[in-house]
Design a protein around this motif. Sequence first.
Motif, PDB file in Angstrom:
ATOM      1  N   THR A 185       0.869  -1.170  -0.037  1.00 51.68           N
ATOM      2  CA  THR A 185       0.066  -0.117   0.024  1.00 51.68           C
ATOM      3  C   THR A 185       0.905   1.330  -0.077  1.00 51.68           C
ATOM      4  OG1 THR A 185      -1.634  -1.342   1.253  1.00 51.68           O
ATOM      5  CG2 THR A 185      -1.869   1.122   1.183  1.00 51.68           C
ATOM      6  N   GLY A 191       1.408   1.227  -3.710  1.00 48.98           N
ATOM      7  CA  GLY A 191       0.241   0.589  -4.491  1.00 48.98           C
ATOM      8  C   GLY A 191      -0.944   1.215  -4.226  1.00 48.98           C
ATOM      9  N   GLY A 241       2.902  -6.747  -2.707  1.00 55.55           N
ATOM     10  CA  GLY A 241       1.715  -7.015  -3.543  1.00 55.55           C
ATOM     11  C   GLY A 241       1.898  -6.738  -5.026  1.00 55.55           C
ATOM     12  N   ASN A 262       4.022  -7.061 -10.589  1.00 56.35           N
ATOM     13  CA  ASN A 262       3.826  -6.650 -11.789  1.00 56.35           C
ATOM     14  C   ASN A 262       5.236  -6.515 -12.472  1.00 56.35           C
ATOM     15  OD1 ASN A 262       3.554  -4.444 -13.757  1.00 56.35           O
ATOM     16  ND2 ASN A 262       1.557  -4.086 -12.669  1.00 56.35           N
TER      17      ASN A 262
END
Length: 496
Positions: free
Chosen positions: A265, A308, A409, A413
């Motif tokens: 985050t 994020g 997380g 990507n």
Amino acid sequence: MKQYLMALDQGTTSSRCIIFDRSGSILSQVNREFRQFYPQDGWVEQDPTEIWASQMGVAVEAMLKIGVGAADIAAVGITNQRETVIVWDRKTGAPVCPAIVWQCRRTAERCAEWKREGVEPDIHRRTGLLLDPYFSASKLSWILDNVPGARVRAENGELLFGTVDAWLIYNLTDGRVHATDPSNAARTMLFNIHTMQWDGELLRLFRIPSSMLPEVKASSELFGYTAAHLFGGEIPIAGVAGDQQAALFGQCCFAAGDVKNTYGTGGFLLMNTGSTPVNSEQGLLTTVGWKVAGEVSYVLEGSVFVCGAVIQWLRDGLKLFSKASDTERMALSVPDSAGVYLVPAFVGLGAPYWDAYARGSIQGLTRAATANHIVRAALEAMAYQTADVLDAMRREAPFPIGAIRVDGGAAANNFLLQFQADVLGTPLARPACVETTAKGAASLAGLAVGYYADLEDLRASWRADRSFLPKMEEERRTALLAGWHKAVERSLHWAE
Ligand code: ADP
């Protein structure tokens, strides 16, 4: 031969238990969210009993899931949300009030007063931290001043203070052990990172009785044994570290200059600076990474407030896509961002800008800009912000950057990581095991009980999933970074 290591990963929103084998593979994982309380504007609390119960629950479940008992587990390691404050009764173990979470801003005014009194430079010198409500000291002080009877009871030696690690250890040992590790202690703002002791001056300033404080042990050391009735046998508790430092350890960033970046985050960049605490003039934090085998490793830490989270905003606020993972395809569908820059300064900007009045902006728009360009600009911004923090570290650390390893997380990507390697001009690697925080705690514990022989043994268990090599021409890189810095410049002081 005990085959497994257990990591208790007590995070801000969930409690997690992971059981690893010697190769570092995950055999069992259980996660449980728990409640957050927002009793007033800017206040954040949790229930210490729920933290403990959820952590205990996932540990038992993780064991049951694969049918292992206490006798199969060589050691347990603990990693935790940092800075959160819990105060409890030494005899009964009952908390005197809710846990005050690191995010809680209730002491902002008090911290501003201390700043006006001019104590910040001295605090910074002793702790490596900035005077901010984020850290534990002002929160603990608030509890003693505001919870009825707390100060008197604390002065009588009836109360104990701990960050979440100490609270779990106390409960895991049925109240026999009250201890923490230096990576957690270093975030309380009561711990002197040079002497590696609780700091008498700071205890006086924040009016904290020393009898409340946990003993500071090493990060990899026997803390005690879990009470036999909890898991059907005693298990040594042998590794403890705050979440970011545990991730650095889990990424095997053992050498000075090694860096890990977490794309969650928010973003958390940590650089191992070896046995030297590097003082920062640019608002990076100096803190303790861990103490292992008698040696302290220090780190420089810089964070990106919105990482994020900008992807969440594009998804939930602008509804440009439905899943965060869609962004990779969208970004790759265009050759570049068509000159669009997105500065996600939603809550101001941190290192190296430190402007609380900066606000977000999307710049360079023309009629040619599409949702794909804006998504690409957002992912690029995550990389630019990280590059800015790493640049600040490069300027301050007296040695070259070593390995750069990524997790979190958004590290899933591939576009983001390739662009990151390009703008840094440095290779980076993503590990096969993305649970680096839990891995770090387990590794610290494994090291203490001889499950792993040494750091080399641990290095052998780290495997890359994929490496990203810089491919961009220098000219393009310089031009892109210049554009980014121009966009940041125009976002500063906006809300002043
Ligand atoms: P937390 O900080 O809550 O632990 P995580 O490490 O789970 O967060 O990362 C979640 C963040 O990563 C979210 O903000 C989400 O928007 C972002 N994210 C997740 N997957 C991707 C992806 N494939 N591409 C870009 N961002 C992603």
